[in-house]
Design an enzyme around this catalytic site. Structure first.
Site, PDB file in Angstrom:
ATOM      1  N   CYS A 247      58.021  69.294  53.495  1.00 32.43           N
ATOM      2  CA  CYS A 247      57.781  69.872  52.703  1.00 32.43           C
ATOM      3  C   CYS A 247      56.855  68.516  51.906  1.00 32.43           C
ATOM      4  O   CYS A 247      57.154  67.321  51.623  1.00 32.43           O
ATOM      5  CB  CYS A 247      58.065  70.227  51.405  1.00 32.43           C
ATOM      6  SG  CYS A 247      58.030  72.200  51.038  1.00 32.43           S
TER       7      CYS A 247
ATOM      8  N   GLY B 202      47.623  73.075  53.002  1.00 33.69           N
ATOM      9  CA  GLY B 202      46.230  74.034  52.231  1.00 33.69           C
ATOM     10  C   GLY B 202      46.525  75.104  50.357  1.00 33.69           C
ATOM     11  O   GLY B 202      48.671  75.155  50.760  1.00 33.69           O
TER      12      GLY B 202
ATOM     13  N   GLU C 288      48.266  71.471  61.357  1.00 35.39           N
ATOM     14  CA  GLU C 288      49.964  71.486  60.973  1.00 35.39           C
ATOM     15  C   GLU C 288      50.045  72.495  61.390  1.00 35.39           C
ATOM     16  O   GLU C 288      50.133  73.340  59.574  1.00 35.39           O
ATOM     17  CB  GLU C 288      50.447  70.566  60.812  1.00 35.39           C
ATOM     18  CG  GLU C 288      49.799  68.990  61.736  1.00 35.39           C
ATOM     19  CD  GLU C 288      50.166  67.644  61.052  1.00 35.39           C
ATOM     20  OE1 GLU C 288      50.694  66.704  62.146  1.00 35.39           O
ATOM     21  OE2 GLU C 288      51.196  67.274  59.848  1.00 35.39           O
TER      22      GLU C 288
ATOM     23  N   SER D  62      54.423  76.965  41.852  1.00 39.39           N
ATOM     24  CA  SER D  62      54.553  75.671  42.281  1.00 39.39           C
ATOM     25  C   SER D  62      54.587  74.904  41.184  1.00 39.39           C
ATOM     26  O   SER D  62      53.466  74.888  39.714  1.00 39.39           O
ATOM     27  CB  SER D  62      53.446  74.231  42.902  1.00 39.39           C
ATOM     28  OG  SER D  62      53.641  74.451  44.370  1.00 39.39           O
TER      29      SER D  62
ATOM     30  N   CYS E  67      47.535  67.151  44.890  1.00 45.35           N
ATOM     31  CA  CYS E  67      48.508  67.372  44.140  1.00 45.35           C
ATOM     32  C   CYS E  67      48.967  65.972  45.050  1.00 45.35           C
ATOM     33  O   CYS E  67      49.204  65.783  45.770  1.00 45.35           O
ATOM     34  CB  CYS E  67      50.137  68.093  44.201  1.00 45.35           C
ATOM     35  SG  CYS E  67      49.620  69.857  44.152  1.00 45.35           S
TER      36      CYS E  67
HETATM   37  S1  SF4 Z   1      49.053  71.719  49.772  1.00 41.11           S
HETATM   38 FE1  SF4 Z   1      50.183  72.804  48.532  1.00 41.11          FE
HETATM   39  S2  SF4 Z   1      51.273  70.795  47.267  1.00 41.11           S
HETATM   40 FE2  SF4 Z   1      49.469  69.611  48.773  1.00 41.11          FE
HETATM   41  S3  SF4 Z   1      47.620  69.101  47.273  1.00 41.11           S
HETATM   42 FE3  SF4 Z   1      47.481  71.284  48.705  1.00 41.11          FE
HETATM   43  S4  SF4 Z   1      47.761  72.538  46.660  1.00 41.11           S
HETATM   44 FE4  SF4 Z   1      49.489  70.257  46.800  1.00 41.11          FE
END
Ligand code: SF4
Length: 350
Positions: free
Chosen positions: A337, A160, A86, A215, A111
């Site tokens: 997000c 990712g 996406e 993050s 996460c």
């Molecule tokens: S896309 Fe970003 S927020 Fe989601 S699991 Fe992967 S690193 Fe973590």
């Protein structure tokens, strides 16, 4: 058209002189062109050889969803080996568009507040698959002349962990910076905080001077480990020393580093967490913290109550921490997000 693997574009270009590479890439980023045969600076034989050898796009559209306010669109795109990813485009506060690209199919970081994290990891996206998300949106906008056409920002915040796909992300950044009007301060690469990769880019003269968003999500080690399994006991110390090194090495890029902080009710938004965040900020020097209201990802979390968010923000401001709050956009189409996930259910195409 024959089925080809994507690195073939690189192989195809390899024997050609540099000026031909430039003509091909410029043509690929031209919103008015729709195929190899339309790149007029190339000799006709080369255009048709390209047409017979390579797909014009590494990604095919499956569908596009529009938010009810019409300020966010989310596209489901299919790779040539039938993986789904996406990408999102959002109108920013200046009325231009920000594109959010994915760097991997799924994500290994897991996460706990993120929908993509539930998918697991399938594979890295190639350099072409990353830039083709941007190309997809320039063609999309060109087909809708009533919409604002300018893309002013690009963020690597989709599916990712970009730094886990370091070389392809770097390759895509270099192409975007060379062949589009996108400058380095208009591009942001977001990372969960992969310390070895963050260290690598500090010592990589070819890493472009784009913005970075790390993050953080908690400056309390235990809380961070609970919500981000990629964290480890000394993570915050390592991140603090990396940040100091970044500021030493790139004093002029101080404003180009942001720490992201998703607000989870009762999890990381208490006065204790605000205090730990202030201590972390003081330890590393003047840093920018971006508070992000949590978007529902069908997880165990809820977004912070408004009073808790305001109190948290005030505590930081009182301590003179540079803090901003991100607007939530596209939540009605799961484009906000942390909400990107490839779901099997059918969706309404535009
Ligand atoms: S896309 Fe970003 S927020 Fe989601 S699991 Fe992967 S690193 Fe973590």
């Amino acid at each position: 058209m024959s089925s080809v693997s994507l690195p073939t574009l690189e192989a195809f270009l390899a024997p050609l002189p540099a000026y031909r590479h430039a003509q091909v890439w410029k043509g690929m980023f031209d919103a008015s062109l729709r195929g190899w045969e339309s790149i007029s600076p190339l000799p006709s034989a080369l255009r048709f050889e390209l047409k017979d050898t390579l797909p014009w796009m590494a990604l095919q559209e499956k569908h596009v969803l529009a938010s009810t306010r019409g300020d966010t669109f989310k596209a489901l795109l299919e790779t040539n080996d039938h993986k789904m990813i996406e990408t999102v485009i959002m109108k920013n506060s200046r009325g231009f568009w920000s594109v959010c690209v994915s760097s991997q199919v799924g994500c290994a970081m897991a996460c706990t507040f993120c929908a993509t994290g539930k998918m697991g990891f399938t594979r890295n996206l190639t350099r072409e698959e990353i830039i083709d998300q941007y190309r997809f949106w320039i063609y999309f906008l060109a087909g809708k002349p009533k919409l604002e056409q300018r893309i002013s920002n690009l963020v690597y915040m989709g599916m990712g962990e970009p730094l886990a796909n370091y070389e392809n992300v770097k390759g895509s950044l270099k192409l975007l910076l060379k062949y589009t009007d996108m400058g380095p301060t208009r591009i942001t690469v977001s990372s969960v905080g992969l310390i070895p990769m963050l260290r690598k880019l500090l010592n990589d003269p070819e890493w472009p001077p784009v913005r970075l968003a790390v993050s953080l999500h908690s400056a309390d080690g235990e809380t961070r480990r609970n919500i981000m399994p990629s964290s480890y006991p000394n993570f915050l110390e390592d991140l603090a020393s990396w940040t100091k090194e970044y500021f030493t090495q790139f004093a002029s890029r101080r404003r180009h580093l942001t720490f992201e902080y998703v607000m989870l009710s009762g999890v990381n938004d208490t006065p204790m967490h605000a205090e730990k965040l202030i201590q972390f900020a003081r330890k590393v020097g003047k840093v920018k913290i971006n508070l992000i209201p949590y978007n529902d990802t069908k997880s165990k979390y809820n977004t912070s109550e408004s009073a808790a968010l305001i109190a948290f923000e005030k505590k930081l401001l009182d301590a003179r921490v540079d803090v901003t709050r991100r607007r939530t956009m596209g939540a009605d189409i799961a484009a906000a997000c942390g909400q990107l996930i490839v779901e099997k259910k059918a969706a309404t195409s535009l």
